[in-house]
Design an enzyme around this catalytic site. Structure first.
Site, PDB file in Angstrom:
ATOM      1  N   GLU A 132      -6.248 -12.100   8.433  1.00 32.17           N
ATOM      2  CA  GLU A 132      -5.762 -12.137   6.672  1.00 32.17           C
ATOM      3  C   GLU A 132      -4.747 -13.076   6.647  1.00 32.17           C
ATOM      4  O   GLU A 132      -3.804 -12.833   5.744  1.00 32.17           O
ATOM      5  CB  GLU A 132      -5.482 -10.668   6.165  1.00 32.17           C
ATOM      6  CG  GLU A 132      -6.710  -9.822   6.398  1.00 32.17           C
ATOM      7  CD  GLU A 132      -6.296  -8.458   5.748  1.00 32.17           C
ATOM      8  OE1 GLU A 132      -5.315  -7.872   5.628  1.00 32.17           O
ATOM      9  OE2 GLU A 132      -7.322  -7.888   5.257  1.00 32.17           O
ATOM     10  N   ARG A 173       0.810  -1.226   0.140  1.00 30.70           N
ATOM     11  CA  ARG A 173      -0.005  -0.181   0.180  1.00 30.70           C
ATOM     12  C   ARG A 173       0.840   1.366   0.063  1.00 30.70           C
ATOM     13  O   ARG A 173       0.458   2.274   0.609  1.00 30.70           O
ATOM     14  CB  ARG A 173      -0.844   0.130   1.068  1.00 30.70           C
ATOM     15  CG  ARG A 173      -1.833  -1.274   1.398  1.00 30.70           C
ATOM     16  CD  ARG A 173      -2.639  -1.704   0.061  1.00 30.70           C
ATOM     17  NE  ARG A 173      -3.284  -2.940   0.503  1.00 30.70           N
ATOM     18  CZ  ARG A 173      -3.917  -3.558  -0.638  1.00 30.70           C
ATOM     19  NH1 ARG A 173      -4.027  -3.045  -1.955  1.00 30.70           N
ATOM     20  NH2 ARG A 173      -4.801  -4.601  -0.361  1.00 30.70           N
ATOM     21  N   ARG A 220      -2.313  -6.108  17.094  1.00 31.99           N
ATOM     22  CA  ARG A 220      -3.214  -5.641  16.487  1.00 31.99           C
ATOM     23  C   ARG A 220      -4.717  -6.238  16.825  1.00 31.99           C
ATOM     24  O   ARG A 220      -4.497  -7.580  16.703  1.00 31.99           O
ATOM     25  CB  ARG A 220      -2.761  -5.644  14.780  1.00 31.99           C
ATOM     26  CG  ARG A 220      -1.575  -4.702  14.788  1.00 31.99           C
ATOM     27  CD  ARG A 220      -1.345  -4.861  13.155  1.00 31.99           C
ATOM     28  NE  ARG A 220      -1.778  -3.782  12.413  1.00 31.99           N
ATOM     29  CZ  ARG A 220      -2.323  -4.108  11.205  1.00 31.99           C
ATOM     30  NH1 ARG A 220      -2.581  -5.241  10.684  1.00 31.99           N
ATOM     31  NH2 ARG A 220      -2.955  -3.104  10.709  1.00 31.99           N
ATOM     32  N   GLU A 234      -4.387   4.172   0.904  1.00 29.63           N
ATOM     33  CA  GLU A 234      -4.985   3.040   0.418  1.00 29.63           C
ATOM     34  C   GLU A 234      -6.257   2.958  -0.315  1.00 29.63           C
ATOM     35  O   GLU A 234      -6.675   2.714  -1.230  1.00 29.63           O
ATOM     36  CB  GLU A 234      -4.926   1.863   1.348  1.00 29.63           C
ATOM     37  CG  GLU A 234      -5.499   0.481   0.643  1.00 29.63           C
ATOM     38  CD  GLU A 234      -5.501  -0.607   1.901  1.00 29.63           C
ATOM     39  OE1 GLU A 234      -5.025  -0.428   3.037  1.00 29.63           O
ATOM     40  OE2 GLU A 234      -5.827  -1.794   1.554  1.00 29.63           O
ATOM     41  N   ASP A 252     -12.113  -0.836   7.581  1.00 31.08           N
ATOM     42  CA  ASP A 252     -10.507  -0.747   7.430  1.00 31.08           C
ATOM     43  C   ASP A 252     -10.240   0.687   6.664  1.00 31.08           C
ATOM     44  O   ASP A 252     -10.156   0.750   5.388  1.00 31.08           O
ATOM     45  CB  ASP A 252     -10.369  -1.831   6.310  1.00 31.08           C
ATOM     46  CG  ASP A 252      -8.782  -2.023   6.172  1.00 31.08           C
ATOM     47  OD1 ASP A 252      -7.946  -1.496   6.586  1.00 31.08           O
ATOM     48  OD2 ASP A 252      -8.565  -2.814   5.101  1.00 31.08           O
TER      49      ASP A 252
HETATM   50  C1  GCV Z   1      -0.993  -4.921   5.604  1.00 34.02           C
HETATM   51  C2  GCV Z   1      -5.867  -3.973   4.515  1.00 34.02           C
HETATM   52  C3  GCV Z   1      -4.994  -3.989   3.523  1.00 34.02           C
HETATM   53  C4  GCV Z   1      -3.718  -4.924   3.685  1.00 34.02           C
HETATM   54  C5  GCV Z   1      -3.055  -4.467   4.957  1.00 34.02           C
HETATM   55  C6  GCV Z   1      -4.469  -4.961   5.945  1.00 34.02           C
HETATM   56  C7  GCV Z   1      -3.795  -4.610   7.378  1.00 34.02           C
HETATM   57  O1  GCV Z   1      -6.462  -5.406   4.322  1.00 34.02           O
HETATM   58  O2  GCV Z   1      -5.664  -4.103   2.296  1.00 34.02           O
HETATM   59  O3  GCV Z   1      -2.891  -4.436   2.762  1.00 34.02           O
HETATM   60  O4  GCV Z   1      -2.175  -5.461   5.203  1.00 34.02           O
HETATM   61  O5  GCV Z   1      -5.127  -4.068   5.989  1.00 34.02           O
HETATM   62  O6  GCV Z   1      -4.001  -3.613   8.003  1.00 34.02           O
HETATM   63  O7  GCV Z   1      -3.333  -5.674   8.214  1.00 34.02           O
END
Ligand code: GCV
Length: 725
Positions: free
Chosen positions: A316, A193, A349, A418, A390
């Site tokens: 994720e 990003r 996180r 982003e 997000d």
């Molecule tokens: C670093 C979103 C973004 C991801 C990012 C994620 C996060 O999903 O698209 O690129 O990953 O947030 O904050 O962990």
């Protein structure tokens, strides 16, 4: 001067070389950020400064004080057209800038500050006009040398902003302890990003090659009080924890230390398997615990002031304690135990949501974390994004703020854009940050703002923090678009004081970066403040969210419905059909409103009291619903999209008038990017309105421009190489 080892010498040497290049290269004004140190042209004002500053007197010989001295010398000689004498005692001199920490002050100077020191914390500073032995001086001090450095930058800001330095009396301390940039930088120098070139960390040439950018990065951060940097992506690579890389991290930490900046790393939860040769990463396993304890010890042997770990776990696809049927508390506390003997912290996180959980994604982090309140070790900060989805152009504040009074919650803002047009779109984010920080959680009754949750004043938590996902890259002007330097600057100012107004930040940044001319500053402050609403209007008005293109997140994609995880599809979020549009999160829907305090929940739950900007976040509303301004919902949406486009057009015409105040390079940088932004704002408007019109089946209001394209055209666009990582 004593150099502890050769590397420190090398760093200082490199620093001296770079120092001269930073502010004096007209071609690279963008590179100089807000530390332009332009010559003061007003004759009377310049005289005033020249009279009040005759010389510099550093107290102490730490690297920090040496850097403070260099900065003063560089800035003052440039701004005041004058060389300064440097003295090691006041002799019979008048009008010195005396700077050093409390422990280095002579009795006379200490006497001049009878009540000040107890008003500051360890990073705070005092700037005061004092009279010692019948002579007038300006004293810049603090409890630590880093406090002094912050004071020096603040003093310089007064001159940069052409304010009087007569009778100075300023006392300030940061309200938040951990003020970090999070770099989503990968070891191959791609940046997840990131839209401003490759990562500034040159892992290949480290540790022996110290790029002068590292020093300028540290200066810029220190100038706004940022005191931490997480060097690596939260989607982590365990290799960073190997000796081969730790040696490089050590070199960076040696550069940053004198500027008060601690280094942090992201810890991949499965590192004990990937680089440690263990068969498990179970946080209950003794070998795993020992592995992390030894790893922490090894890091601290190299980097005694290492900050700690940032962890994205079970999110994720990242590994985490849940892989072993343990929970977030088990994982975070295990790492916290490893760091505790050395004073390190864990930033864990809370950005979690699961494809196996069918409940509204907006509810999942709260449901998972709030029951753990009070169970984390005291060196754990839970890092929470500003909103529950997000980093969308606009989200209501995350319901976790205020809901975990026994747990320190750290704010995570995204500085990189982003979801806000990448580095192409000029969007002033301090306005967004301010909106979140000033939101009232009602956790302890009226006035329980998010800012008070974050700075600990609401619940007396011992650890406080704010993180910003960096927008910095190796582009010559650092952020790709010179206007987006304001977002880095503004993040720092808000991390120092979360109650700073975005208007103050805009005004300051414009003066430091471009010009003190009031015509310029007034016009552009208004433009910057409005730029935040403009992007909401042309992308996601009235509470729409998450309707962008797949993967790269570039451009509109409200039609996307074919992704494997339901909650990755835009149609999951807008739910447009022939009856209306919006996500019903009220009691009759997903009931996400219930996660807020009753006062807030009731306001969001009732369509009549729900603020218009969050209408479609919380409600599914018929197309012919009457908005407060009398328009139907359909017309209201369409008019907002058009308003956003008009606002960008207006930004262009404001900027065009600013040519006399700005150098050609930066003027053109902004001008070209604004024209791309205008094109893309129209693209968002046209694609979204054509798509939603299939359901509303209503005509566009007359004042909304019609597109010559059709929906198929917009849906056919592909951008395989749009920046992503
Ligand atoms: C670093 C979103 C973004 C991801 C990012 C994620 C996060 O999903 O698209 O690129 O990953 O947030 O904050 O962990």
């Amino acid at each position: 001067m004593k150099y502890r080892n050769k590397r420190v010498f090398l760093i200082l040497f490199t620093f001296c070389l770079s120092w001269n290049t930073f502010a004096n290269t007209p071609k690279n004004k963008g590179y100089n950020l807000w530390l332009q140190y332009e010559t003061v042209n007003n004759v009377a004002l310049k005289k005033h400064y020249q009279n009040r500053i005759q010389g510099l007197m550093p107290l102490g010989d730490s690297q920090t004080i040496q850097y403070a001295y260099k900065e003063l010398e560089l800035a003052l000689s440039a701004m005041l057209d004058k060389a300064f004498i440097s003295v090691d005692n006041t002799k019979n001199l008048n009008n010195l800038v005396v700077f050093g920490s409390k422990s280095n002050l002579t009795k006379e100077f200490l006497k001049a500050l009878p009540n000040e020191f107890h008003k500051i914390n360890d990073e705070g500073f005092i700037i005061k006009a004092v009279s010692v032995k019948g002579k007038n001086h300006i004293l810049i001090t603090g409890k630590t040398d880093v406090g002094v450095l912050y004071g020096v930058f603040r003093f310089l800001r007064v001159i940069q902003m052409h304010r009087s330095i007569e009778n100075l009396s300023m006392i300030d301390s940061p309200a938040i302890q951990v003020r970090t940039l999070n770099h989503w930088d990968n070891l191959d120098r791609t940046v997840e990003r990131g839209y401003a070139g490759s990562s500034i960390w040159d892992w290949h040439r480290l540790p022996d090659y110290i790029d002068s950018r590292y020093i300028d990065y540290a200066r810029a951060n220190a100038s706004v009080g940022i005191n931490g940097t997480v060097l690596t992506n939260v989607n982590a690579n365990a290799l960073i924890l190997t000796d081969q890389y730790l040696e490089k991290v050590e070199a960076l930490s040696n550069v940053f230390r004198p500027f008060g900046i601690k280094v942090y790393l992201t810890a991949r939860f499965s590192a004990p398997i990937e680089i440690g040769g263990l068969e498990t990463a179970d946080p209950y396993n003794e070998d795993v615990k020992n592995w992390w304890a030894n790893k922490a010890k090894a890091i601290y042997e190299r980097i005694p002031d290492f900050g700690g770990f940032l962890v994205k776990a079970n999110s994720e696809g990242q590994p985490g304690p849940q892989n072993y049927n343990r929970n977030h508390v088990d994982g975070a506390n295990m790492l916290a135990n490893a760091l505790k003997p050395f004073g390190g912290i864990v930033m864990w996180r809370a950005f979690v949501y699961s494809e196996h959980d069918v409940t509204d994604r907006a509810k999942q982090a709260y449901s998972e974390f709030v029951p753990y309140d009070g169970q984390f070790k005291d060196n754990v900060l839970v890092q929470v994004k500003n909103g529950a989805i997000d980093f969308q152009p606009r989200e209501p504040f995350h319901p976790m703020f205020g809901a975990m009074p026994k747990t320190p919650l750290m704010m995570e803002f995204q500085i990189t854009q982003e979801y806000l047009g990448f580095s192409t779109h000029t969007v002033f984010l301090p306005k967004l940050y301010e909106e979140v920080l000033q939101s009232d959680t009602y956790a302890q009754g009226k006035g329980s703002t998010v800012a008070k949750v974050i700075d600990g004043s609401l619940s007396d938590v011992k650890l406080t923090g704010m993180a910003g996902v960096s927008n910095i890259g190796s582009d010559i002007n650092w952020t790709g678009n010179v206007f987006l330097q304001a977002n880095w600057y503004g993040f720092g100012r808000l991390a120092w004081n979360p109650n700073t107004s975005s208007k103050t930040i805009a005004d300051e940044w414009l003066r430091l970066t471009f010009s003190n001319n009031n015509n310029f500053v007034d016009a552009l402050t208004t433009m910057l403040i409005e730029s935040r609403e403009a992007v909401v209007n042309y992308m996601t008005p009235l509470g729409l969210h998450h309707i962008m293109g797949t993967g790269h997140h570039y451009g509109p994609g409200p039609w996307v419905s074919n992704l494997s995880r339901p909650e990755w599809n835009p149609v999951y979020y807008h739910k447009a059909d022939e009856h209306g549009i919006g996500f019903n999160r009220t009691h009759s829907g997903s009931n996400a409103v219930e996660q807020y305090e009753p006062k807030v929940a009731n306001m969001f739950n009732d369509v009549n009291s729900c603020p218009g900007e969050f209408l479609l976040w919380f409600h599914h509303v018929p197309w012919d619903y009457k908005l407060k301004n009398g328009e139907t919902l359909w017309n209201g949406i369409a008019l907002k999209y058009q308003e956003g486009v008009n606002q960008v057009k207006n930004m262009i015409s404001i900027w065009d008038k600013m040519k006399p105040y700005v150098d050609e390079e930066r003027f053109n940088n902004v001008k070209m990017l604004l024209s791309i932004q205008f094109k893309e704002a129209k693209w968002w408007r046209d694609a979204c309105l054509l798509y939603f019109q299939q359901f509303s089946k209503m005509p566009l209001p007359k004042t909304v421009d019609k597109t010559e394209q059709n929906l198929d055209y917009f849906m056919s666009l592909e951008f395989p190489f749009a920046p992503k990582d």
